[in-house]
Each structure stands twice: as C-alpha cells, then as structure tokens.
Design a protein around this motif. Structure first.
Motif, PDB file in Angstrom:
ATOM      1  N   SER A  80     -25.809 -11.916  41.819  1.00 49.43           N
ATOM      2  CA  SER A  80     -26.865 -10.964  41.454  1.00 49.43           C
ATOM      3  C   SER A  80     -26.625  -9.610  42.112  1.00 49.43           C
ATOM      4  O   SER A  80     -26.477  -9.513  43.327  1.00 49.43           O
ATOM      5  CB  SER A  80     -28.240 -11.492  41.886  1.00 49.43           C
ATOM      6  OG  SER A  80     -28.511 -12.733  41.287  1.00 49.43           O
ATOM      7  N   ARG A 145     -28.512 -18.883  27.451  1.00 47.64           N
ATOM      8  CA  ARG A 145     -29.600 -18.260  28.213  1.00 47.64           C
ATOM      9  C   ARG A 145     -29.113 -17.778  29.573  1.00 47.64           C
ATOM     10  O   ARG A 145     -29.526 -16.729  30.060  1.00 47.64           O
ATOM     11  CB  ARG A 145     -30.741 -19.260  28.395  1.00 47.64           C
ATOM     12  CG  ARG A 145     -31.589 -19.449  27.136  1.00 47.64           C
ATOM     13  CD  ARG A 145     -32.718 -20.421  27.377  1.00 47.64           C
ATOM     14  NE  ARG A 145     -33.634 -19.945  28.407  1.00 47.64           N
ATOM     15  CZ  ARG A 145     -34.586 -20.704  28.947  1.00 47.64           C
ATOM     16  NH1 ARG A 145     -34.737 -21.960  28.561  1.00 47.64           N
ATOM     17  NH2 ARG A 145     -35.388 -20.212  29.865  1.00 47.64           N
ATOM     18  N   ALA A 149     -28.963 -13.675  31.302  1.00 42.31           N
ATOM     19  CA  ALA A 149     -29.679 -13.288  32.522  1.00 42.31           C
ATOM     20  C   ALA A 149     -29.051 -12.039  33.119  1.00 42.31           C
ATOM     21  O   ALA A 149     -27.828 -11.860  33.098  1.00 42.31           O
ATOM     22  CB  ALA A 149     -29.648 -14.432  33.532  1.00 42.31           C
ATOM     23  N   SER A 195     -34.166 -14.212  37.417  1.00 40.34           N
ATOM     24  CA  SER A 195     -33.531 -15.203  36.529  1.00 40.34           C
ATOM     25  C   SER A 195     -33.328 -16.530  37.247  1.00 40.34           C
ATOM     26  O   SER A 195     -33.588 -17.608  36.677  1.00 40.34           O
ATOM     27  CB  SER A 195     -32.186 -14.681  36.024  1.00 40.34           C
ATOM     28  OG  SER A 195     -32.336 -13.476  35.315  1.00 40.34           O
TER      29      SER A 195
END
Length: 406
Positions: A80, A145, A149, A195
């Motif tokens: 991230s 999915r 993210a 996410s």
C-alpha cells in the motif's frame, strides 16, 4: 458523548463500514478492536503516533485495544502506497524491531489487567499450511476485486509480485484469527488500509455470518495534501536517539499556520474548545498556539522534563531567554581543530552527505555564530569558540551547539 463522536469531532475518522451499527455498539458495549503495526524499522514514527492517539481515545471510552505486531506480515511487506517492493527483513531484525515497538506503545496504551493486548501475528502466520489457507480463505477472494483495490493499482505498472499479492489475504486472516481468539470485531488503520480492512471484515461475515467492522483514520497530511512528519533527515521518529526531543519540538513549533488546529486536535488531548480557540489565532498570535502544540506533543512522546528542556532551548535561541543547555550538541575534540568544518559536521551526522553540506553552503544556509560560512573548505579553529562553545545554524531553523572538549 460516545467515543465515535469524539473521534469524529477531532477529525480522526475517514471511512467506516456499517456506520450506524458500529456507532450503536461503541455507545452500548465494550468493543475489542485492533490496529496492525508492521515492524519495518526499529522505532515508531509520527504517523503511528496518530493511530496510537486514536487507540488511546478508544481505550478511554471503555473499549479494549489489540496492538497487533506484524512478525508474520512484516516478512512480506505491505505494498500500500509504495512504488517499489519493500526490503525483505530477516527474523532477527523483525524481532528486534518488535521489541522496540513494544516499549514505545506502553507510553500511550494501558496494558495492565488485560485492558489492552499486544499480540504477534507470527504466532499463527508462520505456522500456516499453505494448502489449508487456500481452501479456508483463498476461495473467498476474487482476484479481479483485489487488483481493483487502490493498494494494488498503484503497483500495477511497475510490477506487482505474487509475494505481495498475498498481503491482503494475510491481513484478512489476522482479523479472522483475532475474531475467533479474542472476540475482536473492529479493525482500524490508516486510510491507505481501506482495501485490506474491507477484505478482513468481509471474510468474517462470509465465514462466520457475524458482524465485523472496519474504520479508517485520516492520514497525517498538511493542508495542501503533503504527508507530514518528514524532515531533512527523513522520518520524524518517536525514538529520542533517532529524532532528538529538541528536533521533535522544533518540528511542531514550525508547522504551517493552516495545520495548527488539525495537529492540536489529532495529536493532543486538549479539549476541543481550547483547540478551536488556539486554532483561530491569527498573525503573530498563532505562534503561541504552535508553542502549545510543540510542548504538548513532545510531552506525550518524551515526557514533561524533555518538553520543558526543549522549550527552554527554543526560547534561548529565538528570544534570548531560557537555557541553551538542551540545544542538540556536537562534541568537538581538540584533535579535530584545524580540520574542515564540513567534514566535522558530516562525521557528526549533521549532514547526510558532504554534497548536501556543500549545497547548503553555496546557498548561504550555514552560519557559525554570526558568520555566514561561504567556503566549503573552511577550517574550524580555537578562535571560533567562546568558553569552549559555538552556535551553529543550519538553514533557517536548525541550531546546534558545538562544544569543544579539551
């Protein structure tokens, strides 16, 4: 006022799942919640401090925190907000960093009598059977999915490894494990974790058919959107050996006017009426609010005495009152006299590199006492010292005392 309202009023909350249901639970029962901390360094930094403040407010509101130390997830690294894969650490480094985190967390969270827990996810992640994980958890994750993210989209062009793709699954597994072990129903974290937090709450609801919640906290940014807590030397650390209490104090003393109220709200326990009063000051008066901010935050991290010492050092430098004794010190030996000032400052860690020092000198940003240092080859002599001390200014606001040890 419920703790949800406190966090909302102070500006902590960014995104929430099932908001009304979570608000009701926080108002009417004691909720066990967790925040994860991956041990990527040997000290927490000021971004972690914001999440610890949120934890402290939650604990004061009657809820039970779990500080989850990422001995397992730290072996992979969270993609991230990163443009490149994190450096891989060995077990020795990870365990050392975890011990450093534990000492710092105990300043803000009360762990006595099980009021809070400190748990290491290595306890379960390192023992996982891969095929069992795929069967129990992997079937609940859609790759489509996951790739949509934000934490993965940012890495897509540079290349996302399968190694990192597993991070979301591991974090979701953590939430499920804490749900089953400790009755934990809420995961909190920075807004860049949205996410991953959604994945964990969704996994519990799918596997257990029971409520689980996620809440993200605002990231510590300036009014124009830049990440706060970066200095010339790098991160603003909570460890006084890595960022001295004086440097820490000065960082908050020098924040932009527009950021004062936000920082007072998020990083101190001052009542909101006082926060708003201080934040509304204008012109020269806003400097008084900055002094309060710097003192309160330094007191929380380093203690009352260090905050007092830092305040005195700042007042001595900027207003001619107070004591210079607590200004960061560079010890100079008599053997170094006659050597280049630039080399001495580099060896003392004042400059990250000699080229940085040369650039600052070329820009007129280095002063010894009242003299601008204009020659990168300038030598340091006995004559530069008065009573074995000399004041050095780096840039506009960073001061150091050179102390000659005969």
């Amino acid at each position: 006022m419920s703790v949800f309202d406190v966090l909302k009023e102070r500006g902590f909350i960014q995104q929430v799942t099932h908001e009304e249901e979570l608000k009701e639970r926080l108002a009417n029962e004691s909720v066990t919640f967790y925040i994860g901390f991956d041990p990527t360094a040997d000290s927490l930094h000021v971004g972690h401090f914001l999440t610890l403040m949120a934890m402290a407010h939650m604990q004061q509101g009657g809820h039970r925190p779990i500080c989850l130390l990422g001995g397992g997830t730290g072996s992979v690294g969270d993609p991230s907000g990163k443009s490149d894969m994190r450096r891989m650490m060995d077990r020795t480094e990870i365990n050392h960093n975890i011990e450093c985190f534990k000492k710092q967390m105990q300043r803000f969270i009360d762990f006595s009598d099980d009021k809070a827990l400190m748990i290491n996810n290595a306890d379960w992640l390192l023992e996982l059977n891969y095929v069992q994980l795929l069967r129990e958890v992997g079937v609940h994750f859609s790759v489509n999915r996951m790739l949509a993210a934000e934490c993965y989209k940012q890495r897509w062009e540079k290349g996302l490894t399968f190694f990192e793709l597993n991070y979301m699954i591991m974090q979701a597994y953590d939430f499920w494990e804490l749900f089953n072990q400790q009755g934990c129903i809420l995961q909190m974290g920075g807004d860049d974790q949205w996410s991953n937090i959604l994945a964990g709450a969704d996994l519990i609801r799918r596997k257990e058919s029971k409520p689980a919640f996620g809440l993200t906290l605002t990231l510590l940014t300036t009014s124009d959107g830049r990440k706060m807590g970066k200095t010339e030397k790098g991160a603003l650390w909570l460890d006084g050996e890595k960022t001295s209490p004086y440097e820490f104090y000065q960082y908050w003393r020098n924040v932009a006017d527009a950021d004062v109220e936000k920082c007072l709200s998020l990083l101190t326990f001052l009542p909101m009426d006082e926060v708003r009063r201080l934040g509304a000051l204008e012109g020269q008066a806003i400097n008084e609010a900055k002094k309060v901010l710097a003192f309160e935050v330094t007191k929380l991290i380093h203690g009352q005495e260090a905050a007092e010492n830092s305040r005195q050092a700042a007042e001595a430098l900027f207003s001619g009152s107070g004591s210079l004794d607590n200004t960061p010190t560079v010890n100079v030996t008599s053997a170094q006299l006659g050597g280049k000032l630039l080399d001495i400052l580099f060896d003392a860690g004042i400059f990250a590199s000699k080229s940085e020092g040369r650039r600052l000198i070329a820009q007129g940003g280095l002063h010894l006492e009242q003299e601008k240092v204009s020659d990168p080859d300038r030598l340091l002599s006995q004559d530069d010292f008065t009573d074995n001390a000399a004041l050095l200014r780096k840039g506009k606001k960073n001061y150091y005392r050179l102390v000659l040890n005969q």
